[in-house]
Motif scaffolding. Structure first.
Motif, PDB file in Angstrom:
ATOM      1  N   GLU A 148      -5.473   2.648   6.058  1.00  0.00           N
ATOM      2  CA  GLU A 148      -5.913   1.275   5.782  1.00  0.00           C
ATOM      3  C   GLU A 148      -6.050   0.480   7.077  1.00  0.00           C
ATOM      4  O   GLU A 148      -6.825  -0.453   7.163  1.00  0.00           O
ATOM      5  CB  GLU A 148      -4.917   0.576   4.840  1.00  0.00           C
ATOM      6  CG  GLU A 148      -4.928   1.121   3.438  1.00  0.00           C
ATOM      7  CD  GLU A 148      -6.274   0.949   2.740  1.00  0.00           C
ATOM      8  OE1 GLU A 148      -6.721  -0.186   2.576  1.00  0.00           O
ATOM      9  OE2 GLU A 148      -6.890   1.979   2.385  1.00  0.00           O
ATOM     10  N   ALA A 185      -1.313   6.909   4.333  1.00  0.00           N
ATOM     11  CA  ALA A 185      -2.202   6.006   3.593  1.00  0.00           C
ATOM     12  C   ALA A 185      -2.238   4.629   4.253  1.00  0.00           C
ATOM     13  O   ALA A 185      -3.293   4.014   4.372  1.00  0.00           O
ATOM     14  CB  ALA A 185      -1.730   5.887   2.141  1.00  0.00           C
ATOM     15  N   GLN A 214       2.926  11.138   3.295  1.00  0.00           N
ATOM     16  CA  GLN A 214       1.583  10.835   2.794  1.00  0.00           C
ATOM     17  C   GLN A 214       1.383   9.341   2.626  1.00  0.00           C
ATOM     18  O   GLN A 214       0.309   8.811   2.900  1.00  0.00           O
ATOM     19  CB  GLN A 214       1.343  11.555   1.460  1.00  0.00           C
ATOM     20  CG  GLN A 214       1.082  13.052   1.636  1.00  0.00           C
ATOM     21  CD  GLN A 214       1.166  13.800   0.327  1.00  0.00           C
ATOM     22  OE1 GLN A 214       1.981  13.483  -0.535  1.00  0.00           O
ATOM     23  NE2 GLN A 214       0.323  14.800   0.167  1.00  0.00           N
ATOM     24  N   ALA A 215       2.452   8.639   2.218  1.00  0.00           N
ATOM     25  CA  ALA A 215       2.366   7.186   2.054  1.00  0.00           C
ATOM     26  C   ALA A 215       2.155   6.525   3.417  1.00  0.00           C
ATOM     27  O   ALA A 215       1.347   5.607   3.560  1.00  0.00           O
ATOM     28  CB  ALA A 215       3.628   6.650   1.395  1.00  0.00           C
ATOM     29  N   THR A 216       2.888   7.018   4.411  1.00  0.00           N
ATOM     30  CA  THR A 216       2.716   6.495   5.771  1.00  0.00           C
ATOM     31  C   THR A 216       1.276   6.683   6.225  1.00  0.00           C
ATOM     32  O   THR A 216       0.656   5.793   6.796  1.00  0.00           O
ATOM     33  CB  THR A 216       3.650   7.250   6.731  1.00  0.00           C
ATOM     34  OG1 THR A 216       4.974   7.159   6.241  1.00  0.00           O
ATOM     35  CG2 THR A 216       3.583   6.667   8.131  1.00  0.00           C
ATOM     36  N   VAL A 260       0.836  -1.208   0.000  1.00  0.00           N
ATOM     37  CA  VAL A 260       0.000   0.000   0.000  1.00  0.00           C
ATOM     38  C   VAL A 260       0.868   1.255   0.000  1.00  0.00           C
ATOM     39  O   VAL A 260       0.573   2.231  -0.689  1.00  0.00           O
ATOM     40  CB  VAL A 260      -0.976  -0.002   1.203  1.00  0.00           C
ATOM     41  CG1 VAL A 260      -1.531   1.389   1.444  1.00  0.00           C
ATOM     42  CG2 VAL A 260      -2.127  -0.960   0.928  1.00  0.00           C
ATOM     43  N   ALA A 283       0.684   4.138  -2.784  1.00  0.00           N
ATOM     44  CA  ALA A 283       0.463   5.560  -2.512  1.00  0.00           C
ATOM     45  C   ALA A 283       1.570   6.382  -3.144  1.00  0.00           C
ATOM     46  O   ALA A 283       1.325   7.420  -3.760  1.00  0.00           O
ATOM     47  CB  ALA A 283       0.398   5.802  -1.008  1.00  0.00           C
TER      48      ALA A 283
END
Lengths: 230, 326, 353
Positions: free
Chosen positions: A151, A147, A143-145, A130, A134
């Motif tokens: 989840e 995302a 931002q990926a963290t 995920v 992202a």
């Protein structure tokens, strides 16, 4: 006094908005809410780290956190009492003993392992790709963290609820570092103990009802929110 | 890496905000706090609640009571964790003063312990002296192999008193407390009375808590012995020694002591519970001792609760406040 | 023509395992480039470097004329996007899934709404906005994933085995959408595949990859022309075999691919040939089937790979064959490792290359 009388009087106290009961309830909410918030702010990043990295001894660290979930509140309370004790305790100079702040810190320590363990499991359950997904959609590292966290939100919610329940229902820490001083550190749990000691069964019952309704109500509300989201 | 730093900053900032904020709020935006650890019997009767309200109406001080047994109250004071203590165990108080942790002791009130038990009086203690009553209870317990006695068992003033009484009746406390008819509750007075009520056993109680529970019909225990010299119960207040524990709120502790011995508060103590229970739960002691009358009760108090012939030997007084003892 | 991306001497290693070695590659503006190679040949890693998810261990990457450095790494990520082989969706609606990248780019919500309906139309999922993405069928899920990438309209679109796990119907929708994106939006596309047909039909150029190296680059015609000669090193591509062909009395071709396995094909040929059988064309059964299929082999399962809605099986019939079946059949047939099964495929399914 029989149970029914006590119950009636308790309901009377609750619905008449007895100022002392309102005060104790609000303080309990504030203290356990703050403790949960602090535990979450520290615990979720730790969970994030544990859930998304592999290192030697990770299993050991996770095991330690899992076993700390069951830490007896009395033992932790006593330990913190020694630490916060004004003259002999290493942190005594802060003058925190017998303040709500001390209870907040103690309960935050108490529930942090719950946050870490449950949130770690939730984060581990998220597809490891995920974060990559992202990123490829343009997300920066943070931002990926975020995302990934989103989840894992259901599990993190659960961690929060479980922590709050543990915090609001515990007695050991509140007794030792709070000292159940009326109007200062008295909480729902310590209030129940104190009122039973003083044989005020109706007040104790009122506080117990509030405690139960609150725990049940908060869980119900959050579960409903979760379900609507689905 | 940047993310971690950001997250860490937020966590630290929020923690500092909550901890600091709540600390500041409770510490500085409210009145100065005076912490008093107190024996449970005073707290459980509600007397201290009434005192607190009257005191706070008069002074800009936030009075906080921590209700624990006398033993624990003294420990808290020895650690400098409280500013004053209200207790009822002269022997422990003497040790505490001699240990250098306390000062400015004042005897403020007295009443009597009482031995209570089931209405059927299975041990037949009615009308006995204290020593005889205890012997009968022991015999009853041993021969019937039933729970005959419930003890506080928590190191409180009442517990200390109980030990003294056993010793006076020539029993070894260590020995009898191991026997099967003897139950140690390890909790406050109300809980102990409730337990005695459940077991149909006898127990030693302060009169205040007993009357409160009996009046609420929580317990059906009956009072058998009262108002004898060996059941005298004397409450005193002490400030925690400022020289030994510089962080304590000494001046406010003195204000509190002065308030407790004031006529206003003494009257409040005298009248507390009179309407509700038909008799006073506590009797004021300050005027009585000041007048130094030759009445029997003054003599009993002097014998039981004085240290070297005074309520507070001069070395434990504070020269700045001579008015406490004038 | 200026290359949109250029790799110079790129090497990538994870711990001490080198997955890419000294890759030199130019990707031209507007082209469709296929990376053809077996599993583990480094295709996915190469795509991740082009997607700015991974950084090369050694070497240099240039994107749109700019050298890629740490400072512009996250910025350049916005210009290139990748669709993974395994479909990953956020637990959210189709709309929120497709909107994710646009929201990162701070596109206005009105515009997002329009872009999304355009992208969903491209993958034929009109009106699916409010559906929960994870509750869709796996084919639809992969199409959502493609729409989520297409909607960003990036300079570079990277597709990792976009149709490997799909049934033919979904696969053709995906291939059409990819072709449309290249045709209409002029998006440069890199596809990693081990599907010979996809490699033959979609791209302008093919890069042959094996063991982390880009062995050959060329047009499909050039590559497939050479393929039979280089196939010895390339045999790991699924169901590709080398053997000796001879004509039979019935007018078909029989190819001996070794270990006593004779494959029948319809196209006439003789001598040294390479053949390919698409995993989707092979029928699997527990018992020998009476059918028109000319090729029937008995074998045992030596590998099971779960790909979501479909399962890939490796079956040893003397030579290893890869067969793709749906999850449903997989469960119905109660297949386990070492199960005995029969393979059947028509002579017309055998491609001689």
């Amino acid at each position: 006094m029989n149970i029914l009388d006590g119950l009636l009087k308790a309901l009377q106290l609750i619905f008449s908005g007895d100022p002392r009961i309102v005060e104790i309830t609000l303080r309990s909410l504030f203290v356990s809410g703050s403790a949960t918030l602090i535990a979450a702010l520290w615990g979720i990043p730790i969970a994030m780290f544990l859930g998304r990295s592999n290192f030697r001894g990770k299993f050991l660290v996770k095991t330690i956190f899992t076993s700390l979930i069951g830490i007896p509140t009395v033992a932790l309370g006593f330990f913190l009492f020694m630490i916060f004790s004004r003259e002999n305790g290493p942190l005594g100079f802060l003058g925190l003993l017998y303040t709500p702040t001390a209870i907040i810190i103690g309960e935050a320590i108490l529930v942090a392992p719950i946050v870490v363990s449950l949130a770690t499991s939730a984060i581990e359950a998220v597809d490891p790709d995920v974060a990559s997904l992202a990123k490829t959609l343009g997300a920066s590292e943070s931002q990926a963290t975020f995302a990934v966290l989103r989840e894992a939100l259901d599990g993190i919610f659960l961690a929060g609820i479980a922590s709050f329940n543990r915090a609001i229902g515990e007695l050991g820490v509140a007794v030792f570092v709070g000292g159940f001083i009326a109007h200062v550190t008295e909480l729902l749990t310590t209030g129940i103990k104190l009122e039973i000691d003083s044989n005020n069964i109706d007040v104790a019952m009122a506080l117990a009802i509030i405690l139960l309704v609150m725990v049940f109500g908060i869980n119900l509300a959050l579960n409903l929110v979760q379900r609507r989201k689905k | 890496m940047k993310t971690w730093i950001k997250v860490l900053t937020i966590a630290v900032a929020a923690t500092v905000l909550i901890v600091g904020g709540s600390y500041a709020y409770f510490q500085y935006f409210t009145r100065t706090r005076l912490l008093v650890s107190t024996t449970t019997s005073l707290w459980e009767t509600g007397l201290l609640n009434a005192t607190e309200q009257a005191f706070e109406a008069k002074y800009w001080i936030d009075l906080g009571f921590i209700p624990v047994g006398t033993g624990q109250a003294i420990q808290q004071a020895q650690g400098g964790n409280v500013d004053a203590l209200l207790v009822h165990s002269p022997s422990n108080e003497t040790q505490f003063l001699q240990g250098g942790d306390g000062s400015c002791r004042k005897i403020i009130a007295y009443n009597f312990f009482t031995i209570v038990g089931p209405a059927s009086d299975p041990a037949g203690i009615n009308g006995s002296t204290t020593t005889d009553a205890l012997k009968k209870i022991v015999d009853y317990g041993r021969s019937n192999n039933t729970r005959a006695w419930v003890s506080r068992g928590d190191g409180s003033g009442t517990h200390t008193k109980e030990k003294t009484l056993w010793a006076k009746a020539s029993y070894s406390y260590t020995q009898i407390s191991q026997e099967s008819w003897y139950a140690s509750a390890g909790s406050g007075m109300s809980a102990t009375l409730n337990m005695a009520n459940e077991f149909g056993a006898y127990t030693l109680s302060d009169i205040g808590t007993y009357l409160k529970l009996a009046k609420d019909h929580t317990i059906s225990l009956v009072q058998y012995l009262a108002e004898t010299k060996d059941l005298l119960n004397v409450y005193s207040v002490m400030a925690v020694n400022q020289t030994r524990h510089p962080s304590v709120n000494f001046s406010n502790a003195i204000t509190f002591i002065k308030y407790l011995i004031s006529d206003d508060c003494q009257q409040l103590i005298d009248n507390y519970g009179k309407d509700e229970y038909g008799e006073s739960l506590f009797h004021s002691a300050v005027q009585l001792l000041k007048q130094n009358s030759t009445s029997q009760i003054v003599q009993w108090i002097k014998d039981y609760a004085f240290i070297n012939g005074t309520e507070c030997p001069p070395e434990y007084r504070d020269p700045r406040y001579p008015e406490l003892y004038s | 023509m200026t290359p949109i991306a250029e790799l110079k001497n790129v090497t990538k290693a994870f711990d001490d395992k080198t997955v890419l070695e000294d890759i030199n590659l130019k990707i031209n503006q507007g082209e469709v480039l296929a990376l053809l190679g077996p599993n583990g040949s480094g295709k996915t890693t190469l795509l991740k470097i082009l997607a700015f998810i991974e950084k090369p261990t050694k070497g240099e990457v240039c994107f749109d004329g700019k050298k890629v450095v740490n400072r512009n790494f996250e910025q350049l990520r916005l210009e290139s996007t990748m669709v993974f082989q395994k479909t990953i969706l956020f637990s959210a609606s189709v709309y929120d899934n497709v909107a994710y990248g646009l929201r990162i780019r701070r596109t206005s919500e009105n515009e997002i709404c329009e872009e999304i309906s355009r992208a969903l139309k491209l993958v034929r999922l009109e009106g699916f906005e409010k559906r929960q993405a994870k509750k869709l069928s796996s084919g639809e899920q992969q199409r959502v994933a493609l729409a989520r990438a297409l909607v960003l309209n990036t300079k570079l679109l990277l597709l990792d085995e976009p149709t490997a796990n799909l049934d033919p119907k979904n696969a053709s929708i995906v291939e059409e959408a990819i072709a449309a994106a290249n045709r209409e939006l002029k998006t440069t596309i890199v596809i990693a595949t081990h599907n010979m047909f996809q490699a033959k039909n979609l791209p302008n150029r093919i890069v042959l990859m094996n063991n982390g190296r880009a062995n050959e680059v060329g047009t499909p015609a050039e590559i497939f022309g050479k393929l039979s000669k280089t196939l010895a090193s390339f045999a790991a591509v699924e169901n590709t075999y080398r053997g000796t062909a001879k004509m039979t009395k019935e007018g078909t071709t029989s190819i001996d691919i070794g270990n006593g396995v004779q494959v029948i094909a319809t196209a006439p040929n003789t001598g040294e040939v390479s053949i390919f059988v698409s995993p989707e064309d092979i029928i699997l059964s527990k018992n020998r089937l009476e059918s028109s299929a000319r090729n029937v082999f008995k074998g045992s399962i030596i590998g099971i790979q779960d790909l979501g809605s479909v399962v890939k099986l490796r079956i040893d019939v003397g030579k290893p064959f890869t067969v793709q079946i749906t999850k449903g059949s997989f469960h119905d047939m109660r297949i386990t490792l070492n199960s005995e099964v029969y393979l059947a495929f028509k002579a017309s399914s055998v491609q001689i290359i």
